[in-house]
Design a protein around this motif. Structure first.
Motif: not given
Length: 359
Positions: A234, A230-231
C-alpha cells in the motif's frame, strides 16, 4: 533459549530409562536409538564466541540510539515511542546472549535454576516483542503515508502508549508456555545440568509445546509477515501515485530494517518448523538438521546486533545527530566533520506532521 544439546537431550531423553550408555565414537548412533550431538555441540561452542561481541556491539549501538532520541528528539512523538520500545526489547533479548554463550561453550548450565528462568524469560520476551514492535512500526508508517490526511487524528501519544502496552502484554502471555517448560535438570547419562525445556512427554507438556509452537508460527511469523507485506504494498502504491520523494525517504529505513529482520529470522523459523517433526529421521539426518538449526539460530541473533547501524548511519537525520555528538565530545573533529545543526524547536514543529523523518 535453546541449547546445542537439544537434539540429544530433548529428542532422546527418557526419564524411565535407567540404562547407562557407554560409547566411544561421538559420530556413531548410540545404543537404544540415541543419537550423539557432540558435533553440533562443538559447532555451537565455536560459534558462541561471537555472542560476546554481538552483545557489546548491540549494547553500544542501541545505547547510541537511545542517547540520540533523548538528546535531540521529542520522546512524546508516536514513532519515537515505538522506536524506544523496540530498542528496549532488542537490548532485553541481547542481554541473554552472554549467558547463552557460556552455556554453549561449557555444554552445561552453571548459573542456577533462578537465572535459568530469568534468562529464558528475557530471551523470549525480547524476541516476541521485537517482532511485534517491528510490525507496529510498519503499520504506523502505513497510516502516516497512506492515510496522511486523517492519520493525525489517530496517531497520538495515547495511541502509541496503548499499542506498546498491548505488545508487551501479548508478548508476556506468549512466553508463559515456554517459561513453564523452561527449567534446569540433570541428565542422567552425563550427570550435567542443562537449562532448557524439560524433556518430558506428558500430556500437559505436549499441549504447552504445541501451543508455543503454533503461537510462534502464526503470531510471530505469518501474521507479521502478512501485515508488513500488505502495508508496504500500500505504501509503494501511494508513493508511486503521488510521486512524493520525501515520503519515500521517510519509509526507506524502516523497510530496510524489516527486510533485514525477515532475512535473518525466516530461515531459523523454517528450520524450527521442520525440526518439530523429526522423530522418524535417521541419526545422520538429525545431525544435519541440528547443524542447520545452530547456524540459522546464530544468523537470527545477528539482526539484533546490526540493526542499530541502520538506525544510526542510514537515516540522514541520525547521521547529523551522531556527528553533533562526536563534535561535542571531541571538538578537534569539527574541522573534519560537517555538522548541520537541527534545533529541537524546528524538529518539534515538523514532527506534528511527520512524527520523525528517519531518512
Amino acid at each position: 533459549m535453546e541449547s546445542t544439546t537439544s537434539n540429544y537431550i530433548h529428542d532422546n531423553y527418557d526419564t524411565n530409562d535407567s540404562t547407562t550408555y557407554v560409547y566411544d565414537d561421538p559420530d556413531d548412533e548410540l545404543p537404544g536409538g540415541l543419537c550423539s550431538s557432540d558435533g553440533e555441540n562443538l559447532l555451537g561452542a565455536q560459534l558462541s564466541t561471537i555472542y560476546y561481541f554481538m552483545f557489546l556491539f548491540s549494547l553500544f549501538g542501541n545505547g547510541l540510539v537511545l542517547v540520540i532520541i533523548h538528546r535531540f528528539e521529542k520522546l512524546t512523538t508516536v514513532t519515537n515511542i515505538l522506536l524506544l520500545n523496540l530498542v528496549v526489547s532488542s537490548l532485553m533479548f541481547m542481554s541473554s546472549l552472554p549467558f547463552v554463550g557460556v552455556y554453549k561453550q561449557l555444554s552445561y548450565w552453571i548459573f542456577g535454576e533462578v537465572m535459568c528462568k530469568i534468562v529464558g524469560s528475557v530471551y523470549y520476551l525480547g524476541f516476541y516483542s521485537s517482532v511485534l514492535f517491528l510490525t507496529l512500526l510498519t503499520f504506523d508508517r502505513h497510516l502516516s503515508v497512506v492515510y496522511s490526511l486523517h492519520a493525525s487524528q489517530v496517531r497520538n501519544q495515547r495511541y502509541a502508549l496503548l499499542s506498546c502496552a498491548v505488545v508487551w502484554l501479548v508478548s508476556g502471555l506468549a512466553c508463559i508456555p515456554k517459561m513453564i517448560l523452561h527449567t534446569t535438570f540433570i541428565h542422567h547419562l552425563t550427570n550435567k545440568t542443562f537449562c532448557q525445556e524439560y524433556p518430558l512427554n506428558t500430556p500437559i507438556d505436549d499441549k504447552l509445546r504445541a501451543s508455543g509452537f503454533y503461537l510462534q508460527l502464526f503470531l510471530f511469523l505469518l501474521f507479521p509477515l502478512i501485515v508488513i507485506v500488505y502495508c508496504y504494498v500500500r505504501i509503494a502504491i501511494t508513493v508511486i501515485s503521488s510521486k512524493i520523494v520525501t515520503k519515500f525517504k521517510t519509509v526507506r529505513l524502516i523497510f530496510v530494517i524489516v527486510l533485514l529482520f525477515f532475512i535473518c529470522w525466516t530461515p531459523f523459523n523454517i528450520v524450527e518448523l521442520i525440526h518439530d517433526d523429526d522423530d522418524d529421521l535417521s541419526c545422520d539426518e538429525k545431525k544435519k538438521r541440528g547443524y542447520a538449526r545452530e547456524v540459522t539460530h546464530d544468523i537470527a541473533y545477528i539482526y539484533f546486533c546490526i540493526s542499530p547501524i541502520f538506525y544510526t548511519f542510514v537515516g540522514k537525520k541520525f547521521q547529523s545527530y551522531f556527528r553533533q555528538l562526536l563534535v561535542k565530545r571531541f571538538p578537534g573533529l569539527k574541522k573534519h566533520i560537517s555538522v548541520s545543526q537541527v534545533s529541537r524547536t524546528n524538529m518539534s514543529t515538523k514532527s506534528t506532521q511527520k512524527s520523525i523523518e528517519l531518512s
